[in-house]
Design a protein around this motif. Structure first.
Motif, PDB file in Angstrom:
ATOM      1  N   THR A  31       0.667  -1.333  -0.026  1.00  0.00           N
ATOM      2  CA  THR A  31      -0.024   0.078   0.006  1.00  0.00           C
ATOM      3  C   THR A  31       0.811   1.324   0.084  1.00  0.00           C
ATOM      4  OG1 THR A  31      -1.827  -1.290   1.064  1.00  0.00           O
ATOM      5  CG2 THR A  31      -1.755   1.080   1.204  1.00  0.00           C
ATOM      6  N   ALA A  32       1.933   1.502   0.622  1.00  0.00           N
ATOM      7  CA  ALA A  32       2.770   2.382   0.689  1.00  0.00           C
ATOM      8  C   ALA A  32       3.355   2.624  -0.348  1.00  0.00           C
ATOM      9  CB  ALA A  32       3.784   2.254   1.957  1.00  0.00           C
ATOM     10  N   LEU A  33       3.963   1.656  -1.082  1.00  0.00           N
ATOM     11  CA  LEU A  33       4.748   1.867  -2.396  1.00  0.00           C
ATOM     12  C   LEU A  33       3.660   2.149  -3.448  1.00  0.00           C
ATOM     13  CD1 LEU A  33       6.867  -1.514  -2.219  1.00  0.00           C
ATOM     14  CD2 LEU A  33       7.511   0.769  -2.210  1.00  0.00           C
ATOM     15  N   ALA A  34       2.480   1.753  -3.319  1.00  0.00           N
ATOM     16  CA  ALA A  34       1.497   2.243  -4.450  1.00  0.00           C
ATOM     17  C   ALA A  34       0.952   3.407  -4.344  1.00  0.00           C
ATOM     18  CB  ALA A  34       0.316   1.393  -4.482  1.00  0.00           C
ATOM     19  N   GLN A  35       0.776   3.984  -3.085  1.00  0.00           N
ATOM     20  CA  GLN A  35       0.526   5.428  -2.689  1.00  0.00           C
ATOM     21  C   GLN A  35       1.743   6.277  -3.255  1.00  0.00           C
ATOM     22  OE1 GLN A  35      -0.510   5.393   1.576  1.00  0.00           O
ATOM     23  NE2 GLN A  35      -2.425   4.800   0.779  1.00  0.00           N
ATOM     24  N   LYS A  36       3.033   5.758  -3.079  1.00  0.00           N
ATOM     25  CA  LYS A  36       4.279   6.637  -3.390  1.00  0.00           C
ATOM     26  C   LYS A  36       4.268   6.799  -4.809  1.00  0.00           C
ATOM     27  CE  LYS A  36       9.217   6.894  -2.502  1.00  0.00           C
ATOM     28  NZ  LYS A  36      10.320   6.388  -2.055  1.00  0.00           N
ATOM     29  N   GLY A  37       4.100   5.852  -5.597  1.00  0.00           N
ATOM     30  CA  GLY A  37       4.051   5.932  -7.090  1.00  0.00           C
ATOM     31  C   GLY A  37       5.262   5.778  -7.541  1.00  0.00           C
ATOM     32  N   PRO A  38       5.710   5.671  -8.762  1.00  0.00           N
ATOM     33  CA  PRO A  38       6.910   5.378  -9.330  1.00  0.00           C
ATOM     34  C   PRO A  38       7.991   6.439  -9.257  1.00  0.00           C
ATOM     35  CG  PRO A  38       5.246   5.988 -11.225  1.00  0.00           C
ATOM     36  CD  PRO A  38       4.577   5.807  -9.762  1.00  0.00           C
ATOM     37  N   PRO A  39       9.047   6.085  -9.231  1.00  0.00           N
ATOM     38  CA  PRO A  39      10.030   7.273  -8.954  1.00  0.00           C
ATOM     39  C   PRO A  39      10.195   8.181 -10.256  1.00  0.00           C
ATOM     40  CG  PRO A  39      11.334   5.196  -9.549  1.00  0.00           C
ATOM     41  CD  PRO A  39       9.851   4.939  -9.177  1.00  0.00           C
ATOM     42  N   PHE A  40      10.544   9.347  -9.820  1.00  0.00           N
ATOM     43  CA  PHE A  40      10.157  10.438 -11.047  1.00  0.00           C
ATOM     44  C   PHE A  40      11.412  11.550 -10.572  1.00  0.00           C
ATOM     45  CE2 PHE A  40       8.645  14.648 -12.426  1.00  0.00           C
ATOM     46  CZ  PHE A  40       8.547  14.306 -13.937  1.00  0.00           C
ATOM     47  N   ASP A  41      12.282  11.757 -11.527  1.00  0.00           N
ATOM     48  CA  ASP A  41      13.207  12.733 -11.477  1.00  0.00           C
ATOM     49  C   ASP A  41      12.913  13.904 -12.514  1.00  0.00           C
ATOM     50  OD1 ASP A  41      15.588  14.322 -11.510  1.00  0.00           O
ATOM     51  OD2 ASP A  41      16.904  12.689 -11.875  1.00  0.00           O
ATOM     52  N   ALA A  42      12.319  14.887 -11.706  1.00  0.00           N
ATOM     53  CA  ALA A  42      11.789  16.161 -12.521  1.00  0.00           C
ATOM     54  C   ALA A  42      13.175  16.768 -13.149  1.00  0.00           C
ATOM     55  CB  ALA A  42      11.189  17.074 -11.461  1.00  0.00           C
ATOM     56  N   GLU A  43      14.175  16.782 -12.598  1.00  0.00           N
ATOM     57  CA  GLU A  43      15.328  17.462 -13.028  1.00  0.00           C
ATOM     58  C   GLU A  43      15.857  16.948 -14.520  1.00  0.00           C
ATOM     59  OE1 GLU A  43      19.131  18.512 -11.310  1.00  0.00           O
ATOM     60  OE2 GLU A  43      17.970  19.204  -9.647  1.00  0.00           O
ATOM     61  N   LYS A  44      15.743  15.623 -14.607  1.00  0.00           N
ATOM     62  CA  LYS A  44      16.095  14.779 -15.519  1.00  0.00           C
ATOM     63  C   LYS A  44      15.162  14.992 -16.783  1.00  0.00           C
ATOM     64  CE  LYS A  44      17.848  10.590 -17.005  1.00  0.00           C
ATOM     65  NZ  LYS A  44      18.025   8.657 -16.785  1.00  0.00           N
ATOM     66  N   ALA A  45      13.761  14.819 -16.428  1.00  0.00           N
ATOM     67  CA  ALA A  45      12.701  15.089 -17.292  1.00  0.00           C
ATOM     68  C   ALA A  45      12.731  16.631 -18.161  1.00  0.00           C
ATOM     69  CB  ALA A  45      11.396  14.665 -16.560  1.00  0.00           C
ATOM     70  N   ALA A  46      13.142  17.555 -17.222  1.00  0.00           N
ATOM     71  CA  ALA A  46      13.293  18.828 -17.984  1.00  0.00           C
ATOM     72  C   ALA A  46      14.537  19.025 -18.680  1.00  0.00           C
ATOM     73  CB  ALA A  46      13.388  19.659 -16.554  1.00  0.00           C
ATOM     74  N   SER A  47      15.493  18.235 -18.448  1.00  0.00           N
ATOM     75  CA  SER A  47      16.627  18.203 -19.347  1.00  0.00           C
ATOM     76  C   SER A  47      16.378  17.382 -20.569  1.00  0.00           C
ATOM     77  CB  SER A  47      17.852  17.648 -18.825  1.00  0.00           C
ATOM     78  OG  SER A  47      17.895  16.516 -18.549  1.00  0.00           O
ATOM     79  N   LEU A  48      15.361  16.500 -20.519  1.00  0.00           N
ATOM     80  CA  LEU A  48      15.387  15.486 -21.646  1.00  0.00           C
ATOM     81  C   LEU A  48      14.452  16.489 -22.678  1.00  0.00           C
ATOM     82  CD1 LEU A  48      15.084  12.021 -20.236  1.00  0.00           C
ATOM     83  CD2 LEU A  48      16.798  12.768 -21.753  1.00  0.00           C
ATOM     84  N   ARG A  49      13.425  17.155 -21.994  1.00  0.00           N
ATOM     85  CA  ARG A  49      12.605  17.751 -22.498  1.00  0.00           C
ATOM     86  C   ARG A  49      13.162  18.902 -23.515  1.00  0.00           C
ATOM     87  NH1 ARG A  49       9.246  19.002 -18.673  1.00  0.00           N
ATOM     88  NH2 ARG A  49       8.113  17.118 -18.799  1.00  0.00           N
ATOM     89  N   ALA A  50      14.164  19.674 -22.549  1.00  0.00           N
ATOM     90  CA  ALA A  50      14.833  20.723 -23.410  1.00  0.00           C
ATOM     91  C   ALA A  50      15.775  20.268 -24.735  1.00  0.00           C
ATOM     92  CB  ALA A  50      15.570  21.548 -22.112  1.00  0.00           C
ATOM     93  N   ALA A  51      16.455  19.029 -24.220  1.00  0.00           N
ATOM     94  CA  ALA A  51      17.204  18.575 -25.527  1.00  0.00           C
ATOM     95  C   ALA A  51      16.239  18.272 -26.873  1.00  0.00           C
ATOM     96  CB  ALA A  51      18.214  17.501 -24.874  1.00  0.00           C
ATOM     97  N   ILE A  52      15.207  17.618 -26.322  1.00  0.00           N
ATOM     98  CA  ILE A  52      14.350  17.157 -27.583  1.00  0.00           C
ATOM     99  C   ILE A  52      13.903  18.457 -28.180  1.00  0.00           C
ATOM    100  CG2 ILE A  52      12.067  16.131 -28.003  1.00  0.00           C
ATOM    101  CD1 ILE A  52      12.582  14.141 -25.951  1.00  0.00           C
ATOM    102  N   ALA A  53      13.562  19.400 -27.650  1.00  0.00           N
ATOM    103  CA  ALA A  53      13.067  20.670 -27.984  1.00  0.00           C
ATOM    104  C   ALA A  53      14.196  21.361 -29.009  1.00  0.00           C
ATOM    105  CB  ALA A  53      12.475  21.574 -26.938  1.00  0.00           C
ATOM    106  N   SER A  54      15.203  21.403 -28.363  1.00  0.00           N
ATOM    107  CA  SER A  54      16.553  22.031 -29.082  1.00  0.00           C
ATOM    108  C   SER A  54      16.908  21.359 -30.386  1.00  0.00           C
ATOM    109  CB  SER A  54      17.517  22.437 -28.340  1.00  0.00           C
ATOM    110  OG  SER A  54      18.034  21.357 -27.949  1.00  0.00           O
ATOM    111  N   GLY A  55      16.637  20.070 -30.429  1.00  0.00           N
ATOM    112  CA  GLY A  55      17.172  19.011 -31.337  1.00  0.00           C
ATOM    113  C   GLY A  55      18.397  18.488 -31.309  1.00  0.00           C
ATOM    114  N   THR A  56      18.937  18.545 -29.962  1.00  0.00           N
ATOM    115  CA  THR A  56      20.416  18.061 -29.513  1.00  0.00           C
ATOM    116  C   THR A  56      20.174  16.508 -28.972  1.00  0.00           C
ATOM    117  OG1 THR A  56      20.233  19.280 -27.190  1.00  0.00           O
ATOM    118  CG2 THR A  56      21.177  20.223 -29.166  1.00  0.00           C
ATOM    119  N   TYR A  57      18.950  16.133 -28.699  1.00  0.00           N
ATOM    120  CA  TYR A  57      18.974  14.888 -27.910  1.00  0.00           C
ATOM    121  C   TYR A  57      19.313  13.485 -29.023  1.00  0.00           C
ATOM    122  CZ  TYR A  57      16.912  10.757 -25.502  1.00  0.00           C
ATOM    123  OH  TYR A  57      16.609   9.621 -25.062  1.00  0.00           O
ATOM    124  N   LYS A  58      20.189  12.810 -28.819  1.00  0.00           N
ATOM    125  CA  LYS A  58      20.759  11.916 -29.567  1.00  0.00           C
ATOM    126  C   LYS A  58      20.039  10.655 -28.996  1.00  0.00           C
ATOM    127  CE  LYS A  58      23.258  14.817 -32.105  1.00  0.00           C
ATOM    128  NZ  LYS A  58      22.387  15.261 -33.100  1.00  0.00           N
TER     129      LYS A  58
END
Length: 90
Positions: free
Chosen positions: A44-71
């Protein structure tokens, strides 16, 4: 070898009605034992916590994709597919 195809009357797959709705599955006794209370609280505790999420990594990936530098690393993707294909999922 290929099985022959027959053109007899149509048959529904087990568990289906003519309307396409699923029939209620027959009730059967479960052979599983109830989980220990501490296991349920951990689950129950794990289900309520949800999956791990790294907001910084997601933001950097989003920026790289938007700028066309993501390989895309095709070698890493292929290695993952090969590793996944070798697993026994059953």
């Amino acid at each position: 070898m290929v099985d022959s195809v027959s053109f007899g009357p149509a048959r529904l797959a087990p568990g289906l009605r003519a309307s396409g709705a699923l029939e209620a599955a027959p009730k059967r006794e479960s052979a599983l034992k109830p989980a220990a209370p501490h296991s349920l609280s951990l689950a129950t505790a794990l289900a309520q916590k949800g999956p791990p999420f790294d907001a910084e990594k997601a933001a950097s990936l989003r920026a790289a994709i938007a700028s066309g530098t993501y390989k895309v690393d095709l070698g890493t993707i292929a290695d993952g597919i090969i590793r996944f294909g070798g697993q026994d999922l059953g």
